[in-house]
Scaffold this motif. Structure first.
Motif, short mmCIF file in Angstrom:
data_model
loop_
_atom_site.label_atom_id
_atom_site.label_comp_id
_atom_site.label_asym_id
_atom_site.label_seq_id
_atom_site.Cartn_x
_atom_site.Cartn_y
_atom_site.Cartn_z
N GLN A 1 50.98 37.26 29.55
CA GLN A 1 50.33 36.05 29.06
C GLN A 1 50.58 34.88 30.01
N PHE A 2 51.75 34.87 30.63
CA PHE A 2 52.05 33.83 31.62
C PHE A 2 51.08 33.93 32.79
N ILE A 3 50.80 35.14 33.25
CA ILE A 3 49.86 35.33 34.35
C ILE A 3 48.46 34.88 33.93
N LEU A 4 48.06 35.24 32.71
CA LEU A 4 46.73 34.84 32.24
C LEU A 4 46.62 33.32 32.12
N ALA A 5 47.68 32.68 31.63
CA ALA A 5 47.65 31.23 31.44
C ALA A 5 47.71 30.47 32.77
N SER A 6 48.14 31.15 33.83
CA SER A 6 48.32 30.48 35.12
C SER A 6 47.20 30.76 36.11
N THR A 7 46.23 31.60 35.74
CA THR A 7 45.19 32.00 36.68
C THR A 7 43.82 31.94 36.00
N VAL A 8 42.79 32.16 36.82
CA VAL A 8 41.43 32.31 36.32
C VAL A 8 41.12 33.80 36.24
N HIS A 9 40.75 34.28 35.07
CA HIS A 9 40.54 35.71 34.86
C HIS A 9 39.28 35.91 34.02
N ASP A 10 38.40 36.78 34.50
CA ASP A 10 37.16 37.10 33.80
C ASP A 10 36.37 35.85 33.43
N GLY A 11 36.38 34.88 34.31
CA GLY A 11 35.66 33.64 34.06
C GLY A 11 36.38 32.67 33.13
N VAL A 12 37.56 33.05 32.64
CA VAL A 12 38.33 32.19 31.75
C VAL A 12 39.41 31.49 32.57
N ARG A 13 39.51 30.20 32.45
CA ARG A 13 40.47 29.42 33.24
C ARG A 13 41.70 29.11 32.40
N GLY A 14 42.79 29.87 32.64
CA GLY A 14 44.05 29.62 31.95
C GLY A 14 43.92 29.71 30.45
N TYR A 15 44.50 28.74 29.76
CA TYR A 15 44.42 28.67 28.30
C TYR A 15 43.75 27.36 27.92
N GLY A 16 42.70 27.47 27.11
CA GLY A 16 41.98 26.27 26.70
C GLY A 16 41.29 25.59 27.86
N ASP A 17 40.84 26.38 28.84
CA ASP A 17 40.13 25.87 30.01
C ASP A 17 41.03 25.04 30.92
N HIS A 18 42.33 25.18 30.79
CA HIS A 18 43.28 24.50 31.66
C HIS A 18 44.39 25.48 32.04
N LEU A 19 44.82 25.42 33.28
CA LEU A 19 45.92 26.26 33.73
C LEU A 19 47.22 25.76 33.13
N LEU A 20 48.22 26.66 33.11
CA LEU A 20 49.53 26.30 32.55
C LEU A 20 50.13 25.11 33.27
N ILE A 21 50.01 25.08 34.60
CA ILE A 21 50.57 23.97 35.36
C ILE A 21 49.87 22.67 35.03
N GLU A 22 48.60 22.73 34.68
CA GLU A 22 47.87 21.52 34.29
C GLU A 22 48.33 21.03 32.92
N HIS A 23 48.52 21.95 31.97
CA HIS A 23 49.08 21.56 30.67
C HIS A 23 50.44 20.87 30.87
#
Length: 293
Positions: A76-98
Motif C-alpha cells: 500500500q505504501f508503494i501504491l500511495a507513493s506512485t502512479v499506478h493504472d492511471g491512479v495517482r497515489g491516494y485520493g489523487d495525491h501522492l503520499l509525499i504530497e499529503h
C-alpha cells in the motif's frame, strides 16, 4: 676485535618506535563504532517487531481487515507513493504530497504560535499583573484537547484552511508561552543586577540579558509545540483535510483501509523523528553553550 664485532652484530636490534604522528590507533573513532552498535541494535529491534507482527498475522489473532501483514502495508505504501493504472497515489495525491501539505500547515501554525507565544511568555514572566490576568488563560488552553474546540472553529471559519491553521496555533502556543514565562523567571538575578549596574535600560536588558539567557528553554518549548501540533494535525484535518496526511488517514478509516491508515501513521512518525532531529540541530547552532559549564 673481530670476535667482539661478531658478538655485537649478533645482538638483537630493538624494534623502532612508531612515529606518533604517523601511527594509526587501533580504534580510530570510538564514536563511529558506538553509533554503528546502536544502529545495529535499532535494526534488530525493528526486525523483532516486524517478526512479531507477521506472527500475529499468521496465527490470525485478529482478522486481516483489522491487522494487515507487513507485506500488505508495504504494498500500500508503494501504491500511495506512485502512479499506478492511471491512479495517482491516494485520493489523487501522492503520499509525499499529503505529507508536505500537513507539514506546511504545521509550519504555519507553529510559526504563528512562536510569533504570539514568545512575547506573551515574556510578558507573563516579567510583568506580574500580566501573569495574574493571562497565565490562567494559557493554562486553560494548554489543558484542552484539540477536538474540544475544533467544532467551534469550524462554525467560526468554515471548512477551508482557516480552522486547521487556527487549531494548530491554539494547540502550539500555550507550551511556547509557558516555557518562555518559566525561562524568563529563571534568569539569574545576578545577571540582571549586573546589567542594571552597567546602565542597561529595559529594552537592552531584555534583548541582551533576559532573552539570551532564556533562549534554551524557549527552544525547548518550541520543540514541544511542534510535537503537540503534529499530534493535532490529524484532528485538524478531519474536516476537509485531503490533501493532508491526517485527511488521508481519516478517509481511509471510513472505508476500513487499515493498511492505508498504518502507512499514514508510519509516515507521521518517521517525519516527526526527522523534524525533531532538525530542531535539535537548530538548538545546537543557536545555543552551543547549552549543557556546558
Amino acid at each position: 676485535m673481530a670476535s667482539s664485532t661478531a658478538s655485537g652484530s649478533s645482538e638483537e636490534v630493538p624494534p623502532l618506535k612508531a612515529d606518533p604522528a604517523t601511527s594509526k590507533p587501533r580504534n580510530r573513532n570510538p564514536l563511529r563504532f558506538a553509533a554503528l552498535r546502536w544502529t545495529a541494535l535499532r535494526l534488530v529491534a525493528l526486525a523483532v517487531l516486524l517478526g512479531a507482527w507477521q506472527l500475529v498475522v499468521v496465527l490470525e489473532v485478529w482478522p486481516r481487515v483489522l491487522v494487515p501483514s507487513p507485506g500488505e502495508v508495504w504494498h500500500q505504501f508503494i501504491l500511495a507513493s506512485t502512479v499506478h493504472d492511471g491512479v495517482r497515489g491516494y485520493g489523487d495525491h501522492l503520499l509525499i504530497e499529503h505529507l508536505a501539505v500537513s507539514l506546511r500547515r504545521i509550519g504555519i501554525g507553529v510559526g504563528y504560535a512562536v510569533v504570539f507565544g514568545v512575547p506573551l511568555g515574556v510578558a507573563i514572566g516579567a510583568v506580574r499583573p500580566v501573569a495574574v490576568v493571562l497565565e490562567p488563560a494559557v493554562t486553560f488552553l494548554r489543558t484542552l484537547p484539540p477536538l474540544a474546540y475544533l467544532s467551534l472553529l469550524v462554525i467560526w471559519f468554515g471548512i477551508d484552511e482557516s480552522p486547521k491553521i487556527w487549531l494548530l496555533v491554539i494547540a502550539a502556543m500555550p507550551p511556547i508561552a509557558a516555557s518562555t514565562a518559566a525561562a524568563v523567571r529563571g534568569v539569574p538575578g545576578d545577571l540582571v543586577e549586573a546589567a542594571k549596574a552597567l546602565g542597561a535600560g529595559r529594552l537592552p536588558l531584555l534583548g541582551g540579558v533576559v532573552l539570551p539567557s532564556a533562549l534554551p528553554e524557549i527552544l525547548t518549548g518550541i520543540r514541544i509545540a511542534v510535537g503537540v501540533a503534529y499530534t493535532s494535525v490529524v484532528a485538524a484535518e478531519t474536516i476537509n483535510g485531503v490533501p493532508g496526511i491526517g485527511g488521508m488517514i481519516r478517509d481511509a478509516q471510513r472505508y476500513n483501509q487499515t493498511s492505508v491508515v498504518i502507512v499514514g501513521i508510519i509516515a507521521i512518525g518517521l517525519s516527526g523523528i526527522v523534524l525533531d532531529a532538525l530542531m535539535k540541530a537548530l538548538e545546537r547552532v543557536l545555543v552551543p553553550w547549552r549543557g556546558r559549564a
